[in-house]
Scaffold this motif. Structure first.
Motif, short mmCIF file in Angstrom:
data_model
loop_
_atom_site.label_atom_id
_atom_site.label_comp_id
_atom_site.label_asym_id
_atom_site.label_seq_id
_atom_site.Cartn_x
_atom_site.Cartn_y
_atom_site.Cartn_z
N GLY A 199 -6.66 14.11 4.51
CA GLY A 199 -7.77 13.57 3.72
C GLY A 199 -7.95 12.08 3.96
N GLU A 200 -8.46 11.40 2.96
CA GLU A 200 -8.69 9.96 3.07
C GLU A 200 -7.36 9.22 3.06
N HIS A 201 -7.24 8.26 3.96
CA HIS A 201 -5.99 7.49 4.08
C HIS A 201 -6.33 6.13 4.65
N ALA A 202 -6.01 5.07 3.93
CA ALA A 202 -6.29 3.71 4.39
C ALA A 202 -5.03 2.86 4.29
N VAL A 203 -4.79 2.04 5.31
CA VAL A 203 -3.67 1.10 5.33
C VAL A 203 -4.24 -0.30 5.18
N PRO A 204 -3.80 -1.06 4.19
CA PRO A 204 -4.38 -2.39 3.97
C PRO A 204 -4.26 -3.30 5.19
N ILE A 205 -5.33 -3.97 5.51
CA ILE A 205 -5.33 -4.96 6.59
C ILE A 205 -4.62 -6.22 6.09
N GLY A 206 -3.76 -6.78 6.93
CA GLY A 206 -3.05 -8.00 6.55
C GLY A 206 -1.63 -7.78 6.11
N GLU A 207 -1.12 -6.55 6.20
CA GLU A 207 0.25 -6.25 5.78
C GLU A 207 1.05 -5.70 6.95
N ALA A 208 2.14 -6.38 7.28
CA ALA A 208 3.05 -5.89 8.31
C ALA A 208 3.89 -4.75 7.75
N ALA A 209 4.54 -4.02 8.65
CA ALA A 209 5.43 -2.92 8.25
C ALA A 209 6.82 -3.17 8.82
N VAL A 210 7.82 -3.17 7.97
CA VAL A 210 9.21 -3.28 8.43
C VAL A 210 9.65 -1.88 8.83
N ARG A 211 9.70 -1.63 10.14
CA ARG A 211 10.02 -0.31 10.66
C ARG A 211 11.52 -0.02 10.60
N ARG A 212 12.31 -1.07 10.64
CA ARG A 212 13.76 -0.91 10.54
C ARG A 212 14.34 -2.13 9.86
#
Length: 338
Positions: A199-212
């Motif tokens: 369905g609808e899914h949005a990731v905020p622009i301007g936020e990094a992701a700590v993958r590990r």
């Protein structure tokens, strides 16, 4: 036809490739908002050069998924006009290296529209650009020119490294009130599958992701370089007990300066990895941010592992040009042990 039907996945448990997630994201936004439309070379009848838009014209019609002439400046110029007229256009450049003719439209008009009109008008539009090397393509098909767009006020620039972010960042870009460049690492289009919210899914622009999470050194990267960075982090943890924190910036403009600074304050060391040429690359901005926000926490200078200051070579030399695992590993070891 639903977004899940177009993507070919199960609406409850979606395991998609990155290119399937792009298609799913486009279908979801086309379904959600009748102002959204897609335009570009071969995006309709042929489903795009990478088949990212396959099935969309059949599902939503030729007035919303529009095949255009082979004219990048006209594609982006038309998108600007459509955005000013109330639409939410998503324009595709077949390859980032082909976008040069449209650069003037982007930086002279789309990026300046809000400023030029003192806030009366904006250009809510998206330009998708498959980018990067690693598929043995001809000249002008493998460039990583993100720094040129990051440098321009008024443009936002995002790049996913996972299928979930491919869908989520694209949705956020389409809904944004200003122009957004979405850089899609084509080397990852079909490299692996990942869980993608239905369905609808949005990731905020301007936020990094700590993958590990890690404690010894911070490794900052984005796009296709994220996968080898994670592989090196796991390898060094097992072999040498070096705990590498991997931060996927994913939003290059605006940059998540807070996450960058917090990570370096924790580890005291930093390595920046990207496949674009080193000089004036986005990695230099990351290093400057660390100097401004976390200088007194640094134990050693910031390391950069990048492409070379040369055109992307053809064929077999691509692997030498790219910051593969062996070069990333050396950069991390220099930061930790050098």
């Amino acid at each position: 036809m639903s977004a899940a039907d177009v993507a070919g996945g199960d609406a409850e448990t979606e395991r998609l490739t990155l290119v399937e997630a792009v298609r799913e994201g486009l279908a979801a936004e086309l379904s959600r908002d009748e102002r959204v439309m897609v335009l570009g070379e071969d995006v309709g009848t042929n489903g795009g050069v990478f088949r990212a838009t396959e099935g969309l014209q059949e599902a939503f019609g030729p007035d919303r998924v529009v095949d255009t002439p082979l004219a990048e400046s006209a594609i982006v110029g038309s998108a600007i006009g459509l955005a000013l007229s109330g639409m939410r256009p998503v324009a595709e450049m077949q390859f980032m290296g082909f976008a040069s003719p449209a650069y003037d439209q982007l930086v002279s008009h789309a990026a300046r529209m809000r400023s030029r009109s003192r806030g009366q008008y904006a250009a809510p539009m998206v330009v998708r650009m498959p980018y990067g090397a690693g598929i043995d393509a001809p000249e002008h098909h493998s460039e990583s020119r993100e720094a040129a767009y990051v440098h321009e006020p008024g443009l936002k620039v995002v790049t996913p490294s996972t299928p979930a972010d491919a869908k989520g960042l694209l949705a956020a870009a389409i809904r944004d009130p200003d122009p957004v460049i979405v850089l899609e690492p084509k080397r990852l289009y079909r490299a692996f599958r990942g869980d993608v919210p239905a369905g609808e899914h949005a990731v905020p622009i301007g936020e990094a992701a700590v993958r590990r999470e890690g404690a010894d050194v911070s490794l900052f990267t984005w796009g296709a370089s994220t996968q080898p960075a994670l592989a090196v982090a796991e390898e060094l943890a097992g072999e040498r007990g070096i705990d590498v924190e991997v931060v996927d910036l994913r939003s290059l403009s605006p940059l998540d300066r807070g996450t960058i600074a917090d990570s370096v304050r924790k580890t005291g060391r930093a390595v920046v990895v990207h496949e674009a040429p080193q000089t004036a690359g986005v990695g230099a901005e990351v290093a400057a941010t660390i100097q401004e926000e976390a200088l007194y926490y640094l134990e050693v200078p910031v390391e950069r592992v990048t492409g070379f200051d040369a055109p992307v070579p053809l064929g077999s030399l691509e692997d030498y040009y790219l910051p593969q695992a062996v070069r990333i590993r050396a950069g991390v070891l220099d930061a930790v042990e050098g």
